[in-house]
Motif scaffolding. Structure first.
Motif, PDB file in Angstrom:
ATOM      1  N   GLN A 152      58.240  45.199 -22.758  1.00  0.00           N
ATOM      2  CA  GLN A 152      58.768  46.075 -22.185  1.00  0.00           C
ATOM      3  C   GLN A 152      60.611  45.300 -21.566  1.00  0.00           C
ATOM      4  O   GLN A 152      61.295  45.557 -21.906  1.00  0.00           O
ATOM      5  CB  GLN A 152      58.984  46.932 -20.811  1.00  0.00           C
ATOM      6  CG  GLN A 152      59.964  47.461 -19.870  1.00  0.00           C
ATOM      7  CD  GLN A 152      59.835  48.903 -21.287  1.00  0.00           C
ATOM      8  OE1 GLN A 152      59.046  49.771 -21.855  1.00  0.00           O
ATOM      9  NE2 GLN A 152      60.969  49.236 -21.552  1.00  0.00           N
ATOM     10  N   ASN A 153      60.488  44.570 -21.820  1.00  0.00           N
ATOM     11  CA  ASN A 153      61.645  43.301 -21.046  1.00  0.00           C
ATOM     12  C   ASN A 153      62.518  42.812 -22.277  1.00  0.00           C
ATOM     13  O   ASN A 153      63.383  43.203 -22.514  1.00  0.00           O
ATOM     14  CB  ASN A 153      61.380  41.607 -20.646  1.00  0.00           C
ATOM     15  CG  ASN A 153      60.710  41.993 -19.756  1.00  0.00           C
ATOM     16  OD1 ASN A 153      61.354  43.170 -18.486  1.00  0.00           O
ATOM     17  ND2 ASN A 153      60.054  40.724 -18.933  1.00  0.00           N
ATOM     18  N   THR A 158      66.281  36.590 -11.394  1.00  0.00           N
ATOM     19  CA  THR A 158      66.510  38.265 -12.015  1.00  0.00           C
ATOM     20  C   THR A 158      67.838  38.465 -12.633  1.00  0.00           C
ATOM     21  O   THR A 158      68.413  37.452 -12.567  1.00  0.00           O
ATOM     22  CB  THR A 158      65.887  39.387 -11.768  1.00  0.00           C
ATOM     23  OG1 THR A 158      66.446  40.137 -12.942  1.00  0.00           O
ATOM     24  CG2 THR A 158      66.559  39.936 -10.503  1.00  0.00           C
ATOM     25  N   GLY A 178      65.830  44.591 -11.135  1.00  0.00           N
ATOM     26  CA  GLY A 178      64.965  43.190 -11.136  1.00  0.00           C
ATOM     27  C   GLY A 178      64.363  42.990  -9.759  1.00  0.00           C
ATOM     28  O   GLY A 178      65.259  42.370  -8.910  1.00  0.00           O
ATOM     29  N   VAL A 192      54.034  35.968 -15.554  1.00  0.00           N
ATOM     30  CA  VAL A 192      53.619  35.619 -17.139  1.00  0.00           C
ATOM     31  C   VAL A 192      52.819  33.866 -17.068  1.00  0.00           C
ATOM     32  O   VAL A 192      52.375  33.871 -17.383  1.00  0.00           O
ATOM     33  CB  VAL A 192      54.600  35.689 -18.194  1.00  0.00           C
ATOM     34  CG1 VAL A 192      54.421  35.038 -19.183  1.00  0.00           C
ATOM     35  CG2 VAL A 192      55.063  37.333 -18.215  1.00  0.00           C
ATOM     36  N   TYR A 201      51.488  40.059  -7.123  1.00  0.00           N
ATOM     37  CA  TYR A 201      52.282  38.889  -7.342  1.00  0.00           C
ATOM     38  C   TYR A 201      51.610  38.096  -6.394  1.00  0.00           C
ATOM     39  O   TYR A 201      50.426  36.706  -6.779  1.00  0.00           O
ATOM     40  CB  TYR A 201      54.294  38.702  -7.044  1.00  0.00           C
ATOM     41  CG  TYR A 201      53.889  36.929  -7.852  1.00  0.00           C
ATOM     42  CD1 TYR A 201      54.068  36.510  -8.824  1.00  0.00           C
ATOM     43  CD2 TYR A 201      54.875  35.598  -7.076  1.00  0.00           C
ATOM     44  CE1 TYR A 201      54.195  35.454  -9.393  1.00  0.00           C
ATOM     45  CE2 TYR A 201      54.775  34.867  -6.640  1.00  0.00           C
ATOM     46  CZ  TYR A 201      54.534  34.173  -8.780  1.00  0.00           C
ATOM     47  OH  TYR A 201      54.636  32.730  -9.030  1.00  0.00           O
ATOM     48  N   GLY A 254      59.015  39.299 -13.311  1.00  0.00           N
ATOM     49  CA  GLY A 254      58.516  39.007 -14.777  1.00  0.00           C
ATOM     50  C   GLY A 254      57.726  37.751 -15.235  1.00  0.00           C
ATOM     51  O   GLY A 254      56.812  38.358 -15.556  1.00  0.00           O
ATOM     52  N   LEU A 255      58.588  36.910 -15.659  1.00  0.00           N
ATOM     53  CA  LEU A 255      58.962  36.011 -16.270  1.00  0.00           C
ATOM     54  C   LEU A 255      57.734  34.986 -15.138  1.00  0.00           C
ATOM     55  O   LEU A 255      56.488  34.098 -15.556  1.00  0.00           O
ATOM     56  CB  LEU A 255      59.450  35.368 -16.495  1.00  0.00           C
ATOM     57  CG  LEU A 255      60.058  35.655 -18.131  1.00  0.00           C
ATOM     58  CD1 LEU A 255      61.310  34.783 -18.196  1.00  0.00           C
ATOM     59  CD2 LEU A 255      59.173  35.338 -18.789  1.00  0.00           C
ATOM     60  N   GLU A 287      55.562  45.472  -5.526  1.00  0.00           N
ATOM     61  CA  GLU A 287      55.478  43.515  -6.637  1.00  0.00           C
ATOM     62  C   GLU A 287      55.806  42.796  -5.990  1.00  0.00           C
ATOM     63  O   GLU A 287      54.844  41.408  -7.106  1.00  0.00           O
ATOM     64  CB  GLU A 287      56.946  43.869  -7.428  1.00  0.00           C
ATOM     65  CG  GLU A 287      57.117  45.274  -8.696  1.00  0.00           C
ATOM     66  CD  GLU A 287      58.312  44.660  -9.669  1.00  0.00           C
ATOM     67  OE1 GLU A 287      58.585  43.931 -10.269  1.00  0.00           O
ATOM     68  OE2 GLU A 287      58.509  45.373  -9.882  1.00  0.00           O
ATOM     69  N   GLN A 304      48.510  42.983 -19.236  1.00  0.00           N
ATOM     70  CA  GLN A 304      50.103  43.179 -18.165  1.00  0.00           C
ATOM     71  C   GLN A 304      51.090  41.711 -18.953  1.00  0.00           C
ATOM     72  O   GLN A 304      52.324  42.835 -18.676  1.00  0.00           O
ATOM     73  CB  GLN A 304      49.419  42.176 -16.423  1.00  0.00           C
ATOM     74  CG  GLN A 304      50.378  42.298 -15.915  1.00  0.00           C
ATOM     75  CD  GLN A 304      50.040  42.067 -13.630  1.00  0.00           C
ATOM     76  OE1 GLN A 304      49.026  41.744 -14.347  1.00  0.00           O
ATOM     77  NE2 GLN A 304      51.138  41.964 -13.489  1.00  0.00           N
ATOM     78  N   HIS A 325      52.570  43.716 -21.615  1.00  0.00           N
ATOM     79  CA  HIS A 325      53.007  45.183 -21.357  1.00  0.00           C
ATOM     80  C   HIS A 325      54.642  44.271 -21.023  1.00  0.00           C
ATOM     81  O   HIS A 325      55.797  44.805 -21.171  1.00  0.00           O
ATOM     82  CB  HIS A 325      52.799  45.552 -20.030  1.00  0.00           C
ATOM     83  CG  HIS A 325      51.748  47.156 -20.591  1.00  0.00           C
ATOM     84  ND1 HIS A 325      51.750  48.034 -21.418  1.00  0.00           N
ATOM     85  CD2 HIS A 325      50.541  46.973 -20.117  1.00  0.00           C
ATOM     86  CE1 HIS A 325      51.548  48.310 -21.775  1.00  0.00           C
ATOM     87  NE2 HIS A 325      49.831  48.250 -20.686  1.00  0.00           N
ATOM     88  N   ASN A 326      54.489  43.510 -20.020  1.00  0.00           N
ATOM     89  CA  ASN A 326      55.889  42.677 -19.933  1.00  0.00           C
ATOM     90  C   ASN A 326      56.948  42.295 -20.449  1.00  0.00           C
ATOM     91  O   ASN A 326      57.829  42.474 -20.265  1.00  0.00           O
ATOM     92  CB  ASN A 326      55.317  41.823 -18.369  1.00  0.00           C
ATOM     93  CG  ASN A 326      56.403  40.970 -17.446  1.00  0.00           C
ATOM     94  OD1 ASN A 326      57.452  40.443 -18.107  1.00  0.00           O
ATOM     95  ND2 ASN A 326      56.498  41.307 -16.511  1.00  0.00           N
TER      96      ASN A 326
END
Length: 233
Positions: free
Chosen positions: A99-100, A159, A164, A172, A39, A168-169, A35, A92, A95-96
């Motif tokens: 799912q979150n 997180t 986690g 985004v 990123y 994620g954010l 991950e 992406q 999805h992120n």
């Protein structure tokens, strides 16, 4: 494991637990490294005319069970203008966020009723009625964002999940920046006699109603002057 044959039952059980722990931690570390790599290597967006509703509908095909059960629902504005977007990167993002949101809603469902996530698109307008942006919003009825997340939401590696990575954010936000899109996160509060209201970026003020969920939205102000052709992405 050859050593297991030389141990008594408690020893074998301890060995098994230890090996399983090591395997689990190694797998978690590999996932973490992947991950971090992804990123850092997020590609630059290749912007083309794109219909956001169509992209969302494609992604939702992977959430058929949640849609059938009513856990996930769509509220997509008709006749949405095309934006300048990168379909792969925006998939992406969707999805992120979905799912979150589902994870958050399920975390609270046991105490506060059925989990529910809604994916919405709309078109905020200027005072003269012209379209200011195309907005994607993902809202859930989970516990809301903790204050530390609201204050530092887009920092990498932040997180609240035990497993986690906190990317994620941050991912985004990075993708949104590539699209010159504005990202906002909000906690939602509700009074039984009133619709949900949005609280500020610092969370709920003292004495405010308990959180009724959270919302993440992206506003795309770079619209396409070329009508999107279905199937072009």
């Amino acid at each position: 494991i050859k050593l297991a044959d030389k141990l008594d039952d408690p020893g074998r059980q301890l060995l098994t637990r230890s090996v399983n722990t090591i395997v689990t931690q190694v797998q978690a570390l590999k996932s973490l490294i992947n991950e971090f790599r992804d990123y850092a290597r997020l590609p630059s967006a290749k912007l083309v005319p794109l219909n956001l509703n169509e992209l969302i509908t494609e992604v939702m095909a992977l959430y058929g069970q949640a849609l059938e059960q009513g856990t996930l629902s769509l509220d997509l504005a008709p006749d949405l203008p095309a934006i300048q977007g990168d379909a792969a990167l925006l998939r992406q993002v969707v999805h992120n966020l979905v799912q979150n949101a589902l994870d958050a809603a399920h975390d609270r469902a046991a105490e506060h009723g059925p989990a529910h996530v809604i994916v919405r698109t709309d078109t905020p307008r200027n005072e003269d009625g012209s379209i200011r942006a195309v907005r994607l919003a993902v809202r859930d009825n989970g516990p809301g964002f903790p204050d530390k997340v609201l204050r530092r939401a887009f920092e990498p590696y932040l997180t609240t999940k035990a497993k986690g990575t906190g990317l994620g954010l941050a991912v985004v936000k990075k993708i949104a920046d590539e699209h010159k899109a504005l990202v906002r996160i909000r906690n939602l509060t509700a009074n039984p006699s009133q619709p949900p209201i949005e609280t500020g970026a610092q969370g709920n003020s003292p004495g405010a109603p308990r959180s009724a969920g959270a919302q993440v939205s992206l506003s795309f102000s770079v619209l396409s002057s070329i009508p999107h052709q279905s199937g072009s992405h």
